[in-house]
Design an enzyme around this catalytic site. Structure first.
Site, PDB file in Angstrom:
ATOM      1  N   PHE A 129       0.861  -1.182   0.000  1.00 33.85           N
ATOM      2  CA  PHE A 129       0.000   0.000   0.000  1.00 33.85           C
ATOM      3  C   PHE A 129       0.895   1.229   0.000  1.00 33.85           C
ATOM      4  O   PHE A 129       1.814   1.326   0.817  1.00 33.85           O
ATOM      5  CB  PHE A 129      -0.909   0.029   1.238  1.00 33.85           C
ATOM      6  CG  PHE A 129      -1.813   1.239   1.262  1.00 33.85           C
ATOM      7  CD1 PHE A 129      -2.951   1.291   0.471  1.00 33.85           C
ATOM      8  CD2 PHE A 129      -1.515   2.338   2.063  1.00 33.85           C
ATOM      9  CE1 PHE A 129      -3.781   2.416   0.472  1.00 33.85           C
ATOM     10  CE2 PHE A 129      -2.343   3.458   2.076  1.00 33.85           C
ATOM     11  CZ  PHE A 129      -3.478   3.498   1.280  1.00 33.85           C
ATOM     12  N   ASP A 215       9.216   2.636   1.385  1.00 29.98           N
ATOM     13  CA  ASP A 215       8.032   3.352   1.858  1.00 29.98           C
ATOM     14  C   ASP A 215       7.904   3.040   3.347  1.00 29.98           C
ATOM     15  O   ASP A 215       7.405   1.988   3.732  1.00 29.98           O
ATOM     16  CB  ASP A 215       6.792   2.911   1.088  1.00 29.98           C
ATOM     17  CG  ASP A 215       5.532   3.654   1.557  1.00 29.98           C
ATOM     18  OD1 ASP A 215       5.585   4.303   2.622  1.00 29.98           O
ATOM     19  OD2 ASP A 215       4.509   3.567   0.863  1.00 29.98           O
ATOM     20  N   LYS A 245       2.902   9.633   8.328  1.00 26.81           N
ATOM     21  CA  LYS A 245       2.147   9.227   9.508  1.00 26.81           C
ATOM     22  C   LYS A 245       2.695   9.735  10.845  1.00 26.81           C
ATOM     23  O   LYS A 245       2.317  10.809  11.276  1.00 26.81           O
ATOM     24  CB  LYS A 245       1.960   7.705   9.495  1.00 26.81           C
ATOM     25  CG  LYS A 245       0.985   7.280   8.380  1.00 26.81           C
ATOM     26  CD  LYS A 245       0.382   5.922   8.601  1.00 26.81           C
ATOM     27  CE  LYS A 245      -0.811   5.668   7.689  1.00 26.81           C
ATOM     28  NZ  LYS A 245      -0.490   5.131   6.364  1.00 26.81           N
TER      29      LYS A 245
HETATM   30  C1  LIG Z   1      -0.751   5.388   4.996  1.00 27.96           C
HETATM   31  C2  LIG Z   1       0.282   4.997   3.997  1.00 27.96           C
HETATM   32  C3  LIG Z   1       0.499   5.752   2.833  1.00 27.96           C
HETATM   33  C4  LIG Z   1      -0.368   6.924   2.453  1.00 27.96           C
HETATM   34  O1  LIG Z   1      -0.358   7.923   3.397  1.00 27.96           O
HETATM   35  P1  LIG Z   1      -1.485   9.085   3.337  1.00 27.96           P
HETATM   36  O2  LIG Z   1      -1.033  10.056   4.371  1.00 27.96           O
HETATM   37  O3  LIG Z   1      -2.787   8.441   3.633  1.00 27.96           O
HETATM   38  O4  LIG Z   1      -1.456   9.640   1.968  1.00 27.96           O
HETATM   39  C5  LIG Z   1       1.548   5.386   2.008  1.00 27.96           C
HETATM   40  N1  LIG Z   1       2.321   4.326   2.289  1.00 27.96           N
HETATM   41  C6  LIG Z   1       2.135   3.580   3.384  1.00 27.96           C
HETATM   42  C7  LIG Z   1       3.058   2.451   3.661  1.00 27.96           C
HETATM   43  C8  LIG Z   1       1.102   3.876   4.278  1.00 27.96           C
HETATM   44  O5  LIG Z   1       0.904   3.108   5.343  1.00 27.96           O
END
Ligand SMILES: *Cc1c(COP(=O)(O)O)cnc(C)c1O
Length: 396
Positions: A129, A215, A245
């Site tokens: 994700f 990521d 986050k």
């Molecule tokens: C939550 C998340 C995103 C996206 O972050 P947003 O602030 O919702 O755009 C991208 N990569 C990972 C691994 C995430 O957990």
């Protein structure tokens, strides 16, 4: 109440009006243990006094000026983040998906400024994700997020991490720009990559001049018990990393970090953001960084993780028909369930516990890094009560 809001969410019937640490409160006084934590965002719990102070102080001085003017907080936070990581440069944005966008642009432009614009291919992984923008949904390849959103973008391929041969061949293609991977998959199922896989990806990318993007939007900033998840593995550092986050402890802010070499295509006017790196975000994230990056805090995360995991493993042994697996890393904990995860989340609410969902029929526990041993015990008690209720709904 939500009738004029696009119905893209299905919120639980909980309306918090205040919060303190692990706890959320409704107007009628109902108290909840919050293991959603703003989806791994409120890393220091709700309304941590140092963050409240940083926000209040900055809010009286200056909120926003745009990047047309100088924002000293960016240099300060950039210095902290790079001193604590492989990176030399940071770009500040407002969310995780924007950090991923910047990471992908950075990788493609790296090759473009070296005279190889055809090197644009991005390799991602099944179960990943990366956010909700077009590049992010294409990088993840999850059909649930791509459906109905028009043609797929060219230049994105996906593999199973176990498909070594396919992955090696794809990385070796002369059109490949970068590999993007979550060291610990969050939304997709709370799966920690094996150390050997992280190292193998690093070596594969280095061997072919391909950039490695981590990521760490969810698993970074202390969540796994190291400041960044890849720091568990010596020699696994990426060239580019997306974080967000927990970076702002609940205030919206993201960053794309990179080595100076990897960021060499990010020249004047090649990228930007109106709100990115605004004074409010920099003030709060700077205060959050100092607390999260403290070695004592990271040791506390590891200790709380061990306590929670061993108790949850015991529960799994007691309820093998309910809890199939305990996964994740640090305080990014996934329980793979036999019964439907949405039903389990609803049952947990009956016991005052808020849990996050996730792919592969998991529930995620994302308590603040500041969770105490007593609170961790309460979390386990409430999971145990939820398991009992799933077995005997009538008597529970
Ligand atoms: C939550 C998340 C995103 C996206 O972050 P947003 O602030 O919702 O755009 C991208 N990569 C990972 C691994 C995430 O957990």
């Amino acid at each position: 109440m939500l009738s004029h809001v696009m119905p893209v969410y299905a919120p639980a019937p909980v309306v918090p009006v205040s919060g303190k640490g692990l706890w959320l409160y409704e107007a009628n006084g109902t108290a909840w243990i919050d293991c959603i934590g703003g989806i791994a965002t409120n890393a220091l719990g709700h309304c941590h006094p140092a963050l409240v102070d940083a926000l209040a102080l900055q809010s009286h001085a200056l909120w926003h000026v745009s990047n047309a003017l100088c924002i000293p907080g960016q240099a300060e936070l950039g210095a902290k983040l790079t001193a604590a990581s492989f990176a030399e440069l940071a770009f500040f944005c407002n969310s995780g998906t924007e950090a991923v966008e910047c990471a992908i642009k950075t990788a493609r432009r790296y090759h473009a400024v070296r005279g190889a614009p055809e090197r644009s291919g991005i390799i991602g992984f099944h179960g990943s994700f990366h956010g909700r923008t077009y590049a992010a949904i294409n990088a993840s390849g999850n059909p649930a997020y791509l459906e109905g959103c028009g043609p797929l973008l060219p230049g994105f391929d996906h593999f199973d991490i176990a498909d070594r041969a396919g992955l090696a061949a794809a990385v070796a293609r002369p059109t490949t720009a970068a590999v993007i991977v979550e060291p610990v998959q969050g939304e997709g199922g709370a799966r920690a990559l094996a150390d050997a896989d992280l190292l193998r990806l690093r070596q594969l990318c280095s061997a072919h001049g391909v950039l490695l993007i981590h990521d760490e939007v969810q698993c970074g900033m202390g969540r796994t018990g190291r400041l960044f998840a890849h720091q568990w593995v010596e020699g696994a550092a990426p060239d580019i990393m997306a974080i967000a986050k927990a970076l702002g402890g609940g205030f919206p802010v993201g960053a794309c970090l990179a080595t100076a070499d990897a960021a060499s295509g990010m020249t004047a006017a090649s990228h930007g953001s109106t709100f990115g790196g605004n004074p409010l975000a920099m003030a709060v994230a700077g205060a959050a960084f100092d607390i999260i990056a403290d070695p004592d805090m990271l040791a506390h995360v590891r200790a709380m993780s061990e306590q929670l995991r061993s108790a949850l493993e015991t529960l799994r042994c007691q309820h093998p028909d309910i809890i199939v697996d305990v996964r994740g890393k640090g305080l990014l904990i996934g329980l793979k369930l036999a019964p439907n995860n949405r039903a389990f989340i609803a049952a947990a609410r009956q016991h005052g516990l808020l849990l996050a969902g996730g792919g592969d029929n998991i529930v995620r526990l994302l308590p603040p890094l500041t969770v105490s041993a007593e609170e961790a015990e309460m979390i386990v008690e409430r999971i145990a009560a939820t398991c009992m209720a799933m077995i005997c709904p009538a008597v529970a």
